[in-house]
Design a protein around this motif. Structure first.
Motif, PDB file in Angstrom:
ATOM      1  N   ARG A 167      11.591  13.370   5.558  1.00 58.18           N
ATOM      2  CA  ARG A 167      10.243  14.216   5.591  1.00 58.18           C
ATOM      3  C   ARG A 167       9.029  13.442   5.926  1.00 58.18           C
ATOM      4  N   PHE A 168       8.842  12.456   5.039  1.00 60.07           N
ATOM      5  CA  PHE A 168       7.530  11.941   4.914  1.00 60.07           C
ATOM      6  C   PHE A 168       7.784  10.615   5.743  1.00 60.07           C
ATOM      7  N   THR A 169       6.821   9.818   6.372  1.00 58.85           N
ATOM      8  CA  THR A 169       6.638   8.628   6.584  1.00 58.85           C
ATOM      9  C   THR A 169       5.289   8.081   6.370  1.00 58.85           C
ATOM     10  N   VAL A 170       5.595   6.664   5.932  1.00 59.76           N
ATOM     11  CA  VAL A 170       4.447   6.015   5.266  1.00 59.76           C
ATOM     12  C   VAL A 170       4.214   4.908   6.557  1.00 59.76           C
ATOM     13  N   SER A 171       2.950   4.522   6.933  1.00 57.92           N
ATOM     14  CA  SER A 171       2.602   3.555   7.828  1.00 57.92           C
ATOM     15  C   SER A 171       1.342   2.876   7.570  1.00 57.92           C
ATOM     16  N   ARG A 172       0.949   1.802   8.049  1.00 62.05           N
ATOM     17  CA  ARG A 172      -0.296   1.383   7.763  1.00 62.05           C
ATOM     18  C   ARG A 172      -0.983   0.513   8.885  1.00 62.05           C
ATOM     19  N   ASP A 173      -2.150   0.141   8.888  1.00 56.90           N
ATOM     20  CA  ASP A 173      -3.025  -0.322   9.877  1.00 56.90           C
ATOM     21  C   ASP A 173      -3.728  -1.718   9.167  1.00 56.90           C
ATOM     22  N   ALA A 222       5.780   6.969  -1.609  1.00 56.81           N
ATOM     23  CA  ALA A 222       6.211   5.960  -0.880  1.00 56.81           C
ATOM     24  C   ALA A 222       5.325   4.824  -0.825  1.00 56.81           C
ATOM     25  N   VAL A 223       5.951   3.785  -0.172  1.00 53.72           N
ATOM     26  CA  VAL A 223       5.218   2.337   0.011  1.00 53.72           C
ATOM     27  C   VAL A 223       5.667   1.748   1.092  1.00 53.72           C
ATOM     28  N   MET A 224       4.604   0.921   1.774  1.00 49.41           N
ATOM     29  CA  MET A 224       4.738  -0.198   2.782  1.00 49.41           C
ATOM     30  C   MET A 224       4.248  -1.449   2.253  1.00 49.41           C
ATOM     31  N   THR A 225       5.355  -2.320   2.326  1.00 42.92           N
ATOM     32  CA  THR A 225       4.641  -3.888   1.918  1.00 42.92           C
ATOM     33  C   THR A 225       3.836  -4.343   3.119  1.00 42.92           C
ATOM     34  N   SER A 226       3.235  -5.526   2.778  1.00 42.68           N
ATOM     35  CA  SER A 226       2.528  -5.990   3.860  1.00 42.68           C
ATOM     36  C   SER A 226       3.172  -6.530   5.073  1.00 42.68           C
ATOM     37  N   MET A 230       0.915  -1.094  -0.108  1.00 44.75           N
ATOM     38  CA  MET A 230       0.023   0.080  -0.063  1.00 44.75           C
ATOM     39  C   MET A 230       0.869   1.214   0.078  1.00 44.75           C
ATOM     40  N   GLY A 231       0.452   2.461  -0.930  1.00 37.64           N
ATOM     41  CA  GLY A 231       1.568   3.359  -0.894  1.00 37.64           C
ATOM     42  C   GLY A 231       0.770   4.463  -1.681  1.00 37.64           C
ATOM     43  N   TRP A 232       1.623   5.426  -1.861  1.00 38.77           N
ATOM     44  CA  TRP A 232       1.307   6.733  -2.205  1.00 38.77           C
ATOM     45  C   TRP A 232       2.144   7.144  -3.585  1.00 38.77           C
ATOM     46  N   TYR A 233       1.309   7.833  -4.452  1.00 38.15           N
ATOM     47  CA  TYR A 233       2.037   8.397  -5.670  1.00 38.15           C
ATOM     48  C   TYR A 233       1.158  10.031  -5.726  1.00 38.15           C
ATOM     49  N   ARG A 234       1.759  10.688  -6.586  1.00 35.91           N
ATOM     50  CA  ARG A 234       1.552  12.132  -6.783  1.00 35.91           C
ATOM     51  C   ARG A 234       1.841  12.671  -7.946  1.00 35.91           C
ATOM     52  N   GLN A 235       0.916  13.567  -8.355  1.00 41.52           N
ATOM     53  CA  GLN A 235       0.611  14.269  -9.610  1.00 41.52           C
ATOM     54  C   GLN A 235       0.823  15.742  -9.532  1.00 41.52           C
ATOM     55  N   ALA A 245      -5.177  -4.382  10.051  1.00 44.80           N
ATOM     56  CA  ALA A 245      -6.438  -4.649  10.666  1.00 44.80           C
ATOM     57  C   ALA A 245      -7.584  -3.969   9.945  1.00 44.80           C
ATOM     58  N   ASN A 246      -7.633  -2.692   9.551  1.00 39.55           N
ATOM     59  CA  ASN A 246      -8.590  -1.763   9.221  1.00 39.55           C
ATOM     60  C   ASN A 246      -8.190  -1.484   7.754  1.00 39.55           C
ATOM     61  N   ARG A 247      -7.235  -1.943   7.163  1.00 42.24           N
ATOM     62  CA  ARG A 247      -6.953  -1.702   5.667  1.00 42.24           C
ATOM     63  C   ARG A 247      -6.676  -0.226   5.464  1.00 42.24           C
ATOM     64  N   MET A 248      -5.776   0.264   6.422  1.00 42.53           N
ATOM     65  CA  MET A 248      -5.342   1.777   6.092  1.00 42.53           C
ATOM     66  C   MET A 248      -4.051   1.785   5.764  1.00 42.53           C
ATOM     67  N   VAL A 249      -3.707   2.782   5.145  1.00 40.13           N
ATOM     68  CA  VAL A 249      -2.242   3.528   4.911  1.00 40.13           C
ATOM     69  C   VAL A 249      -2.122   4.750   5.281  1.00 40.13           C
ATOM     70  N   PHE A 250      -1.143   5.316   5.803  1.00 34.82           N
ATOM     71  CA  PHE A 250      -1.069   6.542   6.289  1.00 34.82           C
ATOM     72  C   PHE A 250       0.263   7.115   5.409  1.00 34.82           C
ATOM     73  N   LEU A 251       0.057   8.582   5.311  1.00 35.68           N
ATOM     74  CA  LEU A 251       1.164   9.354   4.899  1.00 35.68           C
ATOM     75  C   LEU A 251       1.330  10.495   5.728  1.00 35.68           C
ATOM     76  N   GLN A 252       2.454  10.624   6.831  1.00 37.44           N
ATOM     77  CA  GLN A 252       2.698  11.663   7.468  1.00 37.44           C
ATOM     78  C   GLN A 252       3.945  12.678   6.629  1.00 37.44           C
ATOM     79  N   MET A 253       3.455  13.770   6.463  1.00 41.33           N
ATOM     80  CA  MET A 253       4.241  14.808   5.575  1.00 41.33           C
ATOM     81  C   MET A 253       4.582  15.984   6.661  1.00 41.33           C
TER      82      MET A 253
END
Length: 122
Positions: A68-74, A51-55, A36-41, A76-84
């Motif tokens: 500067r950025f940190t990716v994390s995931r939950d 950024a990406v985080m594997t299972s 699960m991860g993030w792209y930008r345009q 159990a709740n099928r969520m991914v986060f990006l702290q910028m």
């Protein structure tokens, strides 16, 4: 079917912070989620990896956001986060969530959210 939905974008001054969230809405119980991860345009540019985080918890970042950025995931709740943090005007873009969805016997399906706008003023 797996549908990612993003939230958390907005307008912030340079040096500020934002936290993006993405929830993968899953129809049925036959799907499992891989990376699960993030792209930008940015306007006029191609979509780029952020950024990406594997299972399993491994992470990878674009050079432009490392430190500067940190990716994390939950999981159990099928969520991914990006702290910028320490945002720069060059970070202005539409940020989209990407989820690798898997079913037994099927190829991996890349699922994309609609995107959330991040604008950084100087």
């Amino acid at each position: 079917q797996v549908q990612p939905v993003e939230s958390g974008g907005g307008l912030v001054q340079a040096g500020g912070s934002l936290r993006l969230s993405c929830t993968a809405s899953v129809s049925g119980n036959i799907w499992s989620l891989g990376s699960m991860g993030w792209y930008r345009q940015a306007p006029g540019d191609q979509r780029e990896f952020v950024a990406v985080m594997t299972s399993g918890g491994a992470t990878n970042y674009a050079d432009s956001v490392k430190g500067r950025f940190t990716v994390s995931r939950d999981n159990a709740n099928r969520m991914v986060f990006l702290q910028m943090n320490n945002l720069k005007p060059g970070d202005t873009a539409v940020y989209s969530c990407n989820v690798a969805a898997m079913r037994v016997g099927r190829p991996i399906t890349q699922c994309w959210g609609q995107g959330t706008q991040v604008a950084v003023s100087s």
